[in-house]
Design an enzyme around this catalytic site. Structure first.
Site, PDB file in Angstrom:
ATOM      1  N   ASN A 149       0.798  -1.226   0.000  1.00 24.83           N
ATOM      2  CA  ASN A 149       0.000   0.000   0.000  1.00 24.83           C
ATOM      3  C   ASN A 149       0.828   1.272   0.000  1.00 24.83           C
ATOM      4  O   ASN A 149       0.306   2.342  -0.272  1.00 24.83           O
ATOM      5  CB  ASN A 149      -0.951   0.011   1.203  1.00 24.83           C
ATOM      6  CG  ASN A 149      -0.242  -0.252   2.502  1.00 24.83           C
ATOM      7  OD1 ASN A 149       0.373  -1.303   2.682  1.00 24.83           O
ATOM      8  ND2 ASN A 149      -0.300   0.695   3.411  1.00 24.83           N
ATOM      9  N   CYS A 320       2.829   4.922  10.566  1.00 29.30           N
ATOM     10  CA  CYS A 320       3.308   4.854  11.955  1.00 29.30           C
ATOM     11  C   CYS A 320       2.802   6.048  12.744  1.00 29.30           C
ATOM     12  O   CYS A 320       2.546   7.117  12.195  1.00 29.30           O
ATOM     13  CB  CYS A 320       4.817   4.787  12.015  1.00 29.30           C
ATOM     14  SG  CYS A 320       5.618   6.306  11.554  1.00 29.30           S
TER      15      CYS A 320
END
Ligand code: PLP
Length: 378
Positions: A149, A320
Protein backbone atom coordinates in the site's frame (compact mmCIF):
# COMPACT_ATOMS: atom_id res chain seq x y z
CA UNK A 1 -9.59 19.92 -5.11
CA UNK A 2 -7.57 17.14 -6.72
CA UNK A 3 -7.72 14.02 -4.60
CA UNK A 4 -4.68 11.78 -4.92
CA UNK A 5 -5.04 9.66 -1.79
CA UNK A 6 -7.14 6.84 -3.25
CA UNK A 7 -5.14 4.13 -1.50
CA UNK A 8 -6.40 5.55 1.79
CA UNK A 9 -9.98 5.57 0.54
CA UNK A 10 -11.95 6.33 -2.61
CA UNK A 11 -15.06 8.38 -3.33
CA UNK A 12 -18.14 6.15 -3.47
CA UNK A 13 -19.44 5.54 -6.98
CA UNK A 14 -22.86 7.15 -7.51
CA UNK A 15 -24.41 3.79 -8.53
CA UNK A 16 -23.03 2.14 -5.37
CA UNK A 17 -24.30 5.00 -3.19
CA UNK A 18 -27.74 4.81 -4.87
CA UNK A 19 -27.84 1.08 -4.20
CA UNK A 20 -26.89 1.53 -0.51
CA UNK A 21 -29.48 4.30 -0.13
CA UNK A 22 -32.20 2.16 -1.69
CA UNK A 23 -31.40 -0.77 0.61
CA UNK A 24 -31.18 1.47 3.69
CA UNK A 25 -34.49 3.20 3.06
CA UNK A 26 -36.62 0.69 1.09
CA UNK A 27 -35.15 -2.77 1.48
CA UNK A 28 -33.97 -2.21 5.05
CA UNK A 29 -34.90 -5.68 6.35
CA UNK A 30 -32.69 -8.00 8.31
CA UNK A 31 -31.72 -10.59 5.68
CA UNK A 32 -31.99 -13.33 8.34
CA UNK A 33 -35.67 -12.58 9.05
CA UNK A 34 -38.29 -15.06 7.86
CA UNK A 35 -40.77 -12.98 5.84
CA UNK A 36 -40.73 -12.60 2.07
CA UNK A 37 -39.17 -9.09 2.03
CA UNK A 38 -36.17 -10.37 3.97
CA UNK A 39 -35.85 -13.44 1.76
CA UNK A 40 -35.79 -11.19 -1.29
CA UNK A 41 -32.93 -9.23 0.23
CA UNK A 42 -31.18 -12.45 1.19
CA UNK A 43 -31.42 -13.50 -2.49
CA UNK A 44 -29.77 -10.25 -3.59
CA UNK A 45 -26.95 -10.93 -1.12
CA UNK A 46 -26.66 -14.45 -2.53
CA UNK A 47 -26.20 -12.98 -6.00
CA UNK A 48 -23.50 -10.63 -4.68
CA UNK A 49 -21.82 -13.59 -2.95
CA UNK A 50 -21.88 -15.56 -6.21
CA UNK A 51 -20.38 -12.64 -8.08
CA UNK A 52 -17.44 -12.32 -5.64
CA UNK A 53 -16.99 -16.10 -5.55
CA UNK A 54 -16.70 -16.17 -9.33
CA UNK A 55 -14.21 -13.30 -9.46
CA UNK A 56 -12.06 -15.02 -6.81
CA UNK A 57 -12.33 -18.51 -8.34
CA UNK A 58 -14.06 -19.84 -5.26
CA UNK A 59 -17.44 -21.15 -4.14
CA UNK A 60 -20.20 -18.87 -2.81
CA UNK A 61 -19.97 -20.42 0.66
CA UNK A 62 -16.28 -19.52 0.75
CA UNK A 63 -17.09 -15.80 0.82
CA UNK A 64 -17.35 -14.35 4.34
CA UNK A 65 -18.59 -10.76 4.43
CA UNK A 66 -16.85 -8.62 7.02
CA UNK A 67 -16.54 -4.99 8.09
CA UNK A 68 -13.40 -4.50 5.99
CA UNK A 69 -9.92 -5.79 5.49
CA UNK A 70 -8.69 -5.23 9.04
CA UNK A 71 -11.33 -7.68 10.21
CA UNK A 72 -10.71 -10.05 7.28
CA UNK A 73 -6.98 -10.15 8.03
CA UNK A 74 -7.61 -10.70 11.74
CA UNK A 75 -9.98 -13.60 11.00
CA UNK A 76 -7.49 -15.08 8.53
CA UNK A 77 -4.71 -15.03 11.14
CA UNK A 78 -6.41 -15.56 14.51
CA UNK A 79 -9.10 -17.83 13.06
CA UNK A 80 -6.36 -20.08 11.66
CA UNK A 81 -4.46 -19.98 14.95
CA UNK A 82 -7.56 -20.91 16.94
CA UNK A 83 -8.13 -23.97 14.75
CA UNK A 84 -4.63 -25.33 15.41
CA UNK A 85 -3.92 -27.97 18.04
CA UNK A 86 -0.22 -27.83 18.96
CA UNK A 87 1.15 -25.08 21.19
CA UNK A 88 3.85 -23.81 18.86
CA UNK A 89 3.78 -23.17 15.11
CA UNK A 90 5.79 -21.27 12.55
CA UNK A 91 4.17 -18.37 10.68
CA UNK A 92 5.73 -16.47 7.80
CA UNK A 93 4.93 -12.96 6.63
CA UNK A 94 6.87 -9.96 5.29
CA UNK A 95 8.41 -6.85 6.77
CA UNK A 96 6.25 -4.63 4.56
CA UNK A 97 2.74 -5.77 5.49
CA UNK A 98 0.00 -3.35 6.45
CA UNK A 99 -0.45 -3.06 10.26
CA UNK A 100 -3.69 -5.08 9.88
CA UNK A 101 -1.44 -8.10 9.22
CA UNK A 102 1.76 -7.04 10.96
CA UNK A 103 0.17 -6.38 14.35
CA UNK A 104 -1.74 -9.70 14.59
CA UNK A 105 1.52 -11.52 13.83
CA UNK A 106 3.27 -9.53 16.53
CA UNK A 107 0.54 -10.72 18.91
CA UNK A 108 1.20 -14.32 17.83
CA UNK A 109 4.88 -13.88 18.68
CA UNK A 110 3.88 -12.67 22.14
CA UNK A 111 1.95 -15.94 22.53
CA UNK A 112 5.12 -17.93 21.92
CA UNK A 113 4.78 -18.77 18.22
CA UNK A 114 7.64 -18.34 15.79
CA UNK A 115 6.99 -15.58 13.26
CA UNK A 116 9.43 -14.98 10.41
CA UNK A 117 9.30 -11.61 8.66
CA UNK A 118 10.70 -11.86 5.12
CA UNK A 119 12.89 -9.05 3.81
CA UNK A 120 12.32 -7.65 0.34
CA UNK A 121 14.65 -6.57 -2.48
CA UNK A 122 15.01 -3.01 -3.83
CA UNK A 123 11.71 -3.40 -5.71
CA UNK A 124 9.88 -4.68 -2.64
CA UNK A 125 9.70 -8.30 -3.78
CA UNK A 126 10.25 -11.27 -1.52
CA UNK A 127 12.80 -13.96 -2.41
CA UNK A 128 10.97 -17.16 -3.41
CA UNK A 129 13.98 -19.37 -2.64
CA UNK A 130 14.21 -17.88 0.84
CA UNK A 131 10.49 -18.47 1.38
CA UNK A 132 10.84 -22.09 0.21
CA UNK A 133 13.77 -22.67 2.56
CA UNK A 134 11.75 -21.46 5.55
CA UNK A 135 8.58 -23.53 5.09
CA UNK A 136 8.69 -26.67 7.21
CA UNK A 137 6.10 -29.12 8.52
CA UNK A 138 5.33 -26.79 11.46
CA UNK A 139 4.52 -23.83 9.23
CA UNK A 140 0.80 -23.20 9.60
CA UNK A 141 0.25 -20.02 7.62
CA UNK A 142 2.07 -17.73 5.20
CA UNK A 143 0.61 -14.25 4.74
CA UNK A 144 2.01 -12.10 1.94
CA UNK A 145 0.25 -9.00 0.63
CA UNK A 146 -0.58 -8.85 -3.06
CA UNK A 147 0.26 -5.15 -3.51
CA UNK A 148 2.09 -3.00 -1.01
CA UNK A 149 0.00 0.00 0.00
CA UNK A 150 2.92 2.41 0.34
CA UNK A 151 5.09 1.82 -2.74
CA UNK A 152 2.90 -0.40 -4.94
CA UNK A 153 5.08 -3.52 -5.23
CA UNK A 154 3.14 -6.41 -6.80
CA UNK A 155 4.14 -9.82 -5.44
CA UNK A 156 4.07 -12.88 -7.67
CA UNK A 157 1.14 -14.48 -5.88
CA UNK A 158 0.92 -17.47 -8.24
CA UNK A 159 4.55 -18.51 -7.73
CA UNK A 160 4.33 -17.88 -3.99
CA UNK A 161 1.21 -20.06 -3.74
CA UNK A 162 2.81 -22.89 -5.72
CA UNK A 163 6.03 -22.70 -3.70
CA UNK A 164 4.13 -22.95 -0.42
CA UNK A 165 2.09 -25.97 -1.47
CA UNK A 166 5.13 -27.77 -2.92
CA UNK A 167 6.92 -27.47 0.42
CA UNK A 168 3.94 -28.17 2.66
CA UNK A 169 0.47 -28.82 1.21
CA UNK A 170 -1.09 -28.29 4.66
CA UNK A 171 0.35 -24.82 5.05
CA UNK A 172 -2.26 -22.12 4.34
CA UNK A 173 -1.62 -19.12 2.13
CA UNK A 174 -3.31 -15.82 2.94
CA UNK A 175 -2.94 -12.69 0.87
CA UNK A 176 -4.07 -9.21 1.82
CA UNK A 177 -5.55 -8.21 -1.52
CA UNK A 178 -6.77 -4.75 -0.51
CA UNK A 179 -4.61 -2.81 -2.96
CA UNK A 180 -4.52 -5.53 -5.59
CA UNK A 181 -8.16 -6.51 -6.07
CA UNK A 182 -9.35 -5.15 -9.43
CA UNK A 183 -6.01 -3.45 -10.04
CA UNK A 184 -3.71 -6.40 -10.79
CA UNK A 185 -4.50 -9.67 -12.53
CA UNK A 186 -3.67 -12.78 -10.53
CA UNK A 187 -4.63 -16.40 -10.19
CA UNK A 188 -6.93 -16.52 -7.16
CA UNK A 189 -6.92 -20.32 -7.29
CA UNK A 190 -3.56 -20.38 -5.46
CA UNK A 191 -4.73 -18.57 -2.32
CA UNK A 192 -6.55 -20.21 0.61
CA UNK A 193 -7.54 -16.90 2.19
CA UNK A 194 -7.85 -13.49 0.52
CA UNK A 195 -8.94 -10.16 2.05
CA UNK A 196 -10.56 -7.24 0.27
CA UNK A 197 -12.06 -3.94 1.37
CA UNK A 198 -14.90 -2.09 -0.37
CA UNK A 199 -13.79 1.47 0.30
CA UNK A 200 -10.61 1.00 -1.73
CA UNK A 201 -12.62 0.48 -4.91
CA UNK A 202 -15.36 3.10 -4.70
CA UNK A 203 -17.75 1.25 -2.36
CA UNK A 204 -18.66 2.56 1.13
CA UNK A 205 -16.42 2.17 4.16
CA UNK A 206 -17.07 -0.58 6.71
CA UNK A 207 -17.59 -3.47 4.33
CA UNK A 208 -15.23 -6.08 2.93
CA UNK A 209 -14.83 -9.81 2.69
CA UNK A 210 -12.56 -12.71 3.38
CA UNK A 211 -12.45 -15.46 0.79
CA UNK A 212 -11.81 -18.56 2.85
CA UNK A 213 -11.58 -21.95 1.17
CA UNK A 214 -13.64 -24.77 2.66
CA UNK A 215 -10.40 -26.71 3.04
CA UNK A 216 -8.84 -23.99 5.24
CA UNK A 217 -9.40 -24.81 8.89
CA UNK A 218 -10.51 -21.62 10.60
CA UNK A 219 -12.50 -20.85 13.75
CA UNK A 220 -13.73 -17.55 12.36
CA UNK A 221 -14.02 -14.21 14.11
CA UNK A 222 -16.70 -13.00 16.47
CA UNK A 223 -19.31 -15.31 17.97
CA UNK A 224 -23.02 -14.55 18.20
CA UNK A 225 -25.98 -15.19 15.93
CA UNK A 226 -24.12 -17.59 13.67
CA UNK A 227 -24.28 -15.57 10.43
CA UNK A 228 -21.79 -16.29 7.66
CA UNK A 229 -21.67 -20.00 8.50
CA UNK A 230 -20.79 -19.19 12.08
CA UNK A 231 -17.49 -17.67 10.93
CA UNK A 232 -18.50 -14.05 11.39
CA UNK A 233 -21.57 -13.45 13.50
CA UNK A 234 -23.42 -10.17 13.26
CA UNK A 235 -26.31 -8.82 11.19
CA UNK A 236 -25.19 -8.62 7.59
CA UNK A 237 -24.41 -5.13 6.33
CA UNK A 238 -26.78 -5.51 3.40
CA UNK A 239 -26.48 -1.92 2.05
CA UNK A 240 -22.68 -2.15 2.21
CA UNK A 241 -22.46 -5.63 0.68
CA UNK A 242 -24.77 -4.82 -2.23
CA UNK A 243 -23.06 -1.47 -2.86
CA UNK A 244 -19.68 -3.23 -2.79
CA UNK A 245 -20.91 -5.67 -5.44
CA UNK A 246 -22.09 -2.76 -7.61
CA UNK A 247 -18.71 -1.03 -7.29
CA UNK A 248 -16.84 -4.25 -8.08
CA UNK A 249 -19.02 -4.93 -11.12
CA UNK A 250 -18.24 -1.46 -12.42
CA UNK A 251 -14.48 -1.97 -12.25
CA UNK A 252 -13.08 -1.95 -15.76
CA UNK A 253 -9.79 -2.46 -17.61
CA UNK A 254 -10.06 1.17 -18.67
CA UNK A 255 -9.82 2.24 -14.99
CA UNK A 256 -6.45 0.52 -14.64
CA UNK A 257 -5.23 2.15 -17.86
CA UNK A 258 -6.46 5.54 -16.66
CA UNK A 259 -4.70 5.19 -13.30
CA UNK A 260 -1.47 4.10 -14.97
CA UNK A 261 -1.62 7.05 -17.36
CA UNK A 262 -2.12 9.42 -14.40
CA UNK A 263 0.81 7.80 -12.61
CA UNK A 264 3.14 7.98 -15.63
CA UNK A 265 2.15 11.55 -16.51
CA UNK A 266 2.74 12.80 -12.99
CA UNK A 267 6.02 10.90 -12.70
CA UNK A 268 7.35 12.19 -16.03
CA UNK A 269 6.67 15.75 -14.93
CA UNK A 270 7.95 15.37 -11.37
CA UNK A 271 11.19 13.58 -12.16
CA UNK A 272 12.32 16.78 -13.92
CA UNK A 273 12.59 18.39 -10.45
CA UNK A 274 16.08 17.94 -8.96
CA UNK A 275 16.66 15.44 -6.16
CA UNK A 276 13.45 13.48 -6.54
CA UNK A 277 13.68 9.71 -6.11
CA UNK A 278 11.23 6.98 -7.03
CA UNK A 279 10.62 4.65 -4.08
CA UNK A 280 9.81 1.01 -4.72
CA UNK A 281 9.39 -0.66 -8.10
CA UNK A 282 9.87 0.88 -11.56
CA UNK A 283 6.85 2.72 -12.90
CA UNK A 284 5.67 -0.10 -15.18
CA UNK A 285 6.42 -2.83 -12.62
CA UNK A 286 4.35 -1.45 -9.75
CA UNK A 287 0.60 -1.25 -9.22
CA UNK A 288 -1.11 1.25 -11.56
CA UNK A 289 -2.58 3.31 -8.72
CA UNK A 290 0.47 3.96 -6.50
CA UNK A 291 3.42 6.33 -7.00
CA UNK A 292 5.82 6.98 -4.11
CA UNK A 293 8.44 9.70 -4.49
CA UNK A 294 10.97 11.28 -2.15
CA UNK A 295 11.60 15.01 -2.37
CA UNK A 296 15.03 15.25 -0.82
CA UNK A 297 15.70 17.97 1.70
CA UNK A 298 12.02 18.30 2.62
CA UNK A 299 9.73 16.78 5.20
CA UNK A 300 6.93 14.92 3.46
CA UNK A 301 4.45 16.15 6.00
CA UNK A 302 5.36 19.80 5.37
CA UNK A 303 5.01 19.32 1.61
CA UNK A 304 1.70 17.49 2.17
CA UNK A 305 0.26 20.49 4.01
CA UNK A 306 1.65 22.95 1.45
CA UNK A 307 -0.13 20.92 -1.26
CA UNK A 308 -3.27 20.73 0.83
CA UNK A 309 -3.32 24.54 0.93
CA UNK A 310 -3.26 24.46 -2.89
CA UNK A 311 -6.09 21.90 -3.10
CA UNK A 312 -4.04 18.77 -3.78
CA UNK A 313 -4.53 15.93 -1.29
CA UNK A 314 -1.78 13.31 -0.94
CA UNK A 315 -0.31 11.11 1.78
CA UNK A 316 3.09 10.57 3.35
CA UNK A 317 2.30 6.86 3.15
CA UNK A 318 3.52 6.41 6.67
CA UNK A 319 1.16 4.46 8.86
CA UNK A 320 3.31 4.85 11.95
CA UNK A 321 2.09 6.90 14.86
CA UNK A 322 5.43 8.08 16.17
CA UNK A 323 6.41 10.55 13.38
CA UNK A 324 10.09 10.24 14.30
CA UNK A 325 12.57 11.14 11.57
CA UNK A 326 13.14 8.16 9.27
CA UNK A 327 10.71 6.05 11.26
CA UNK A 328 8.71 4.27 8.59
CA UNK A 329 8.80 0.46 8.87
CA UNK A 330 8.08 -0.17 5.20
CA UNK A 331 10.51 2.34 3.69
CA UNK A 332 13.13 1.36 6.28
CA UNK A 333 12.98 -2.20 4.94
CA UNK A 334 14.14 -0.85 1.57
CA UNK A 335 17.27 0.48 3.27
CA UNK A 336 16.63 4.11 2.31
CA UNK A 337 18.36 6.77 4.39
CA UNK A 338 16.45 8.95 6.86
CA UNK A 339 16.27 11.96 4.48
CA UNK A 340 14.71 9.88 1.75
CA UNK A 341 12.20 8.37 4.14
CA UNK A 342 11.37 11.76 5.59
CA UNK A 343 10.79 13.29 2.17
CA UNK A 344 8.45 10.56 0.92
CA UNK A 345 5.03 11.33 -0.53
CA UNK A 346 2.53 8.75 -1.80
CA UNK A 347 0.30 9.71 -4.72
CA UNK A 348 -2.51 7.24 -5.31
CA UNK A 349 -4.98 7.37 -8.16
CA UNK A 350 -8.61 6.41 -8.62
CA UNK A 351 -10.99 6.03 -11.53
CA UNK A 352 -12.17 9.64 -11.13
CA UNK A 353 -8.70 11.17 -11.68
CA UNK A 354 -7.92 12.66 -15.07
CA UNK A 355 -4.49 12.42 -16.70
CA UNK A 356 -4.77 16.08 -17.88
CA UNK A 357 -4.98 17.21 -14.24
CA UNK A 358 -1.59 15.69 -13.53
CA UNK A 359 0.31 18.50 -15.32
CA UNK A 360 -1.46 21.01 -13.12
CA UNK A 361 -0.61 18.96 -10.01
CA UNK A 362 3.02 18.71 -11.11
CA UNK A 363 3.24 22.49 -11.59
CA UNK A 364 1.87 23.09 -8.10
CA UNK A 365 4.29 20.58 -6.61
CA UNK A 366 7.26 22.10 -8.42
CA UNK A 367 6.38 25.56 -7.11
CA UNK A 368 5.90 24.34 -3.55
CA UNK A 369 9.07 22.24 -3.56
CA UNK A 370 11.10 25.23 -4.81
CA UNK A 371 9.56 27.49 -2.16
CA UNK A 372 10.12 25.06 0.69
CA UNK A 373 13.67 24.23 -0.34
CA UNK A 374 14.55 27.92 -0.60
CA UNK A 375 13.06 28.46 2.84
CA UNK A 376 15.00 25.53 4.27
CA UNK A 377 18.34 26.72 2.89
CA UNK A 378 18.09 30.11 4.60
N1 PLP B 1 -4.51 -3.84 4.14
C1 PLP B 1 -4.04 -2.91 3.30
C2 PLP B 1 -2.95 -3.27 2.34
C3 PLP B 1 -4.56 -1.62 3.30
O1 PLP B 1 -4.08 -0.70 2.46
C4 PLP B 1 -5.59 -1.31 4.22
C5 PLP B 1 -6.12 0.06 4.31
O2 PLP B 1 -5.40 1.03 4.14
C6 PLP B 1 -6.06 -2.32 5.07
C7 PLP B 1 -5.49 -3.56 5.01
C8 PLP B 1 -7.18 -2.06 6.06
O3 PLP B 1 -8.40 -2.05 5.39
P1 PLP B 1 -9.76 -1.56 6.10
O4 PLP B 1 -9.73 -0.08 6.08
O5 PLP B 1 -10.85 -2.11 5.23
O6 PLP B 1 -9.80 -2.14 7.46
Amino acid sequence: MIYLDNSATTPVLQEAADCAMEVMTQDYFNPSSLYAQASKLEKRIKTAREFFAKSLRSRPEEIVFTSGATESNNIAIFGTLNALRASKYRFITTKIEHPAVYEPFWALEQRGHEVIYLSVDENGKIDLAELASLIDEHTALVSIMQVNNEVGTIQDISSIGKTIKQKNPQCLFHSDGVQGFGKCDFDAAVVDLYSISGHKFHAPKGVGLLMMRNSAKNMGGQMGGGQERNLRSGTLNAPGILAMAVAAEKMAESDKKNMLTCKKTLYQDLCKISDVYLNGPDIEEGAPQILNLSFMGLRGEVLLHALEARGVLVSTGSACASHKKGDNRVLNTFGYNADRIEGAIRFSFGRQNKPEEMHQVAEIIEEEVKKLRRFKRR
